[in-house]
Enzyme design. Structure first.
Site, PDB file in Angstrom:
ATOM      1  N   ASP A  85      50.840  -5.694  27.882  1.00  0.00           N
ATOM      2  CA  ASP A  85      51.110  -4.263  28.006  1.00  0.00           C
ATOM      3  C   ASP A  85      52.533  -3.997  27.513  1.00  0.00           C
ATOM      4  O   ASP A  85      53.487  -4.598  27.995  1.00  0.00           O
ATOM      5  CB  ASP A  85      50.937  -3.854  29.471  1.00  0.00           C
ATOM      6  CG  ASP A  85      50.748  -2.358  29.655  1.00  0.00           C
ATOM      7  OD1 ASP A  85      51.256  -1.584  28.819  1.00  0.00           O
ATOM      8  OD2 ASP A  85      50.115  -1.969  30.648  1.00  0.00           O
ATOM      9  N   ASP A  96      52.869   3.821  25.231  1.00  0.00           N
ATOM     10  CA  ASP A  96      52.488   2.750  26.152  1.00  0.00           C
ATOM     11  C   ASP A  96      51.099   2.257  25.715  1.00  0.00           C
ATOM     12  O   ASP A  96      50.176   3.064  25.583  1.00  0.00           O
ATOM     13  CB  ASP A  96      52.458   3.375  27.559  1.00  0.00           C
ATOM     14  CG  ASP A  96      52.090   2.408  28.660  1.00  0.00           C
ATOM     15  OD1 ASP A  96      51.764   1.248  28.369  1.00  0.00           O
ATOM     16  OD2 ASP A  96      52.123   2.828  29.835  1.00  0.00           O
ATOM     17  N   HIS A 157      48.357   7.763  33.059  1.00  0.00           N
ATOM     18  CA  HIS A 157      49.450   8.608  33.559  1.00  0.00           C
ATOM     19  C   HIS A 157      50.051   9.456  32.452  1.00  0.00           C
ATOM     20  O   HIS A 157      50.072   9.046  31.288  1.00  0.00           O
ATOM     21  CB  HIS A 157      50.528   7.729  34.182  1.00  0.00           C
ATOM     22  CG  HIS A 157      50.868   6.518  33.354  1.00  0.00           C
ATOM     23  ND1 HIS A 157      51.903   6.506  32.455  1.00  0.00           N
ATOM     24  CD2 HIS A 157      50.266   5.304  33.249  1.00  0.00           C
ATOM     25  CE1 HIS A 157      51.935   5.326  31.857  1.00  0.00           C
ATOM     26  NE2 HIS A 157      50.948   4.577  32.301  1.00  0.00           N
ATOM     27  N   HIS A 165      55.925   7.770  34.367  1.00  0.00           N
ATOM     28  CA  HIS A 165      54.805   8.353  35.115  1.00  0.00           C
ATOM     29  C   HIS A 165      55.176   9.779  35.461  1.00  0.00           C
ATOM     30  O   HIS A 165      55.957  10.016  36.360  1.00  0.00           O
ATOM     31  CB  HIS A 165      54.524   7.562  36.396  1.00  0.00           C
ATOM     32  CG  HIS A 165      53.971   6.204  36.119  1.00  0.00           C
ATOM     33  ND1 HIS A 165      52.632   5.922  36.172  1.00  0.00           N
ATOM     34  CD2 HIS A 165      54.576   5.059  35.735  1.00  0.00           C
ATOM     35  CE1 HIS A 165      52.429   4.655  35.851  1.00  0.00           C
ATOM     36  NE2 HIS A 165      53.597   4.114  35.584  1.00  0.00           N
ATOM     37  N   GLU A 191      44.222   4.208  30.533  1.00  0.00           N
ATOM     38  CA  GLU A 191      44.124   2.750  30.658  1.00  0.00           C
ATOM     39  C   GLU A 191      43.005   2.296  31.599  1.00  0.00           C
ATOM     40  O   GLU A 191      43.255   2.000  32.753  1.00  0.00           O
ATOM     41  CB  GLU A 191      45.466   2.121  31.050  1.00  0.00           C
ATOM     42  CG  GLU A 191      46.195   2.747  32.215  1.00  0.00           C
ATOM     43  CD  GLU A 191      47.515   2.019  32.507  1.00  0.00           C
ATOM     44  OE1 GLU A 191      47.624   0.815  32.241  1.00  0.00           O
ATOM     45  OE2 GLU A 191      48.434   2.668  33.009  1.00  0.00           O
ATOM     46  N   GLU A 285      44.566   0.023  26.700  1.00  0.00           N
ATOM     47  CA  GLU A 285      45.354   1.243  26.892  1.00  0.00           C
ATOM     48  C   GLU A 285      45.876   1.792  25.565  1.00  0.00           C
ATOM     49  O   GLU A 285      46.330   1.039  24.709  1.00  0.00           O
ATOM     50  CB  GLU A 285      46.552   0.930  27.803  1.00  0.00           C
ATOM     51  CG  GLU A 285      47.493   2.104  28.013  1.00  0.00           C
ATOM     52  CD  GLU A 285      48.644   1.776  28.948  1.00  0.00           C
ATOM     53  OE1 GLU A 285      49.066   0.599  28.994  1.00  0.00           O
ATOM     54  OE2 GLU A 285      49.123   2.688  29.623  1.00  0.00           O
TER      55      GLU A 285
HETATM   56 CO    CO Z   1      50.819   0.287  29.742  1.00  0.00          CO
END
Ligand code: CO
Length: 299
Positions: A85, A96, A157, A165, A191, A285
């Site tokens: 990640d 992300d 998020h 977040h 994700e 994700e």
């Molecule tokens: Co991530």
């Protein structure tokens, strides 16, 4: 979304995706977690992006939240199901992204496929006209169609500037997330996690990932050395999570001080998130920008 912000997101997305893909080429039995994390982070900074959070490496029943220590001895083994990640930011605009790779075996191909297809389907349905619980429903339906469970207490998020977040949560099940709807221009990380275990995670040991969480409380730290340390760390990492490795680079051998800061409640030490029944876990994700008629994937 104004053009400058959009360009920053596009760049962050490309750099995060390139770093993720590069990371995949490093995942081999015998490779050290520490080398993979360091090299992937180097790839991001070499491209003139910032690190939105430490590279997370989660194997097998660990769903998320682990980054190697500066002296981490862990190495990959044949058969490991690795979640990598990665997060990059340009001027604070964060991308992300995560992928799952099984090392040299194929026992979990369908579970990897389940989280991947759940993400694709979520990307297809998300738009400002539907509530996020419907995105969760789509993810849940896809994963259960493969005979697995989504992990219900891990969520996608919203992403804000220098904020990992923010506001929105994108649930992985239909029963959560409520009627909240995204707006045109919202940036969200979606994700899905799939498992053959309980379908939720519990907190385990420390992840080696920290966050400065309370700079107001920190003003009242009595011990000067500790206070100075907090100020330095806060100045360096601001509102974004950071790794013990990075901290170690700043203040050698000050593990004890950081423990004290965690104890005082001004610093958060994230726990590892482990599948509750020891199930295997896969994840995929992407970061997307929500548009009137759907979304644009930037990673
Ligand atoms: Co991530």
């Amino acid at each position: 979304m104004d053009d400058m912000i959009y360009e920053n997101y596009k760049r962050a997305g490309k750099i995060a995706a390139d770093a993720r893909n590069y990371g995949v080429t490093l995942l081999k039995p015998g490779a050290r977690f520490l080398d993979v994390a360091t090299l992937v982070e180097k790839k991001i900074t070499e491209n003139d992006a910032g690190l939105a959070f430490p590279v997370n490496i989660a194997c097998n029943t660990l769903a998320a939240h682990y980054s190697p220590r500066h002296d981490d001895p862990l190495t990959f083994k044949k058969g490991d199901v690795v979640k990598l990640d990665v997060g990059a930011h340009v001027e604070g605009y964060i991308a992300d992204t995560a992928i799952t790779v099984e090392l040299e075996t194929h026992l979990y191909d369908t579970m990897i496929q389940a989280s991947s297809e759940a993400l694709e389907n979520a990307i297809t349905v998300i738009n400002p006209k539907i509530p996020l619980c419907d995105v969760g429903k789509t993810i849940e339906k896809t994963i259960t169609s493969y005979g697995y469970k989504p992990i219900e207490n891990l969520m996608g998020h919203g992403l804000g500037r220098y904020e990992l977040h923010s506001g929105l949560s994108v649930p992985n099940v239909g029963a959560l997330g409520g009627k909240m709807q995204p707006k045109d221009g919202d940036v969200v990380a979606i994700e899905p996690f799939a498992t053959n275990g309980a379908g939720h995670v519990i907190s385990g040991a420390g992840s080696n990932i920290y966050l400065c969480k309370d700079s107001i409380k920190a003003k009242f730290i009595r011990d000067n050395k500790t206070k100075t340390m907090f100020d330095k760390i806060n100045k360096h990492f601001g509102t974004l999570p950071f790794a013990q490795r990075w901290f170690y680079g700043l203040f050698p051998k000050d593990d004890i001080a950081i423990k004290k800061l965690s104890f005082l409640g001004v610093m958060k030490h994230y726990p590892q998130l482990v599948e509750a029944k020891g199930g295997m876990v896969t994840q995929k994700e992407h970061t997307v920008i929500v548009r009137e008629d759907g979304c644009e994937v930037i990673t």
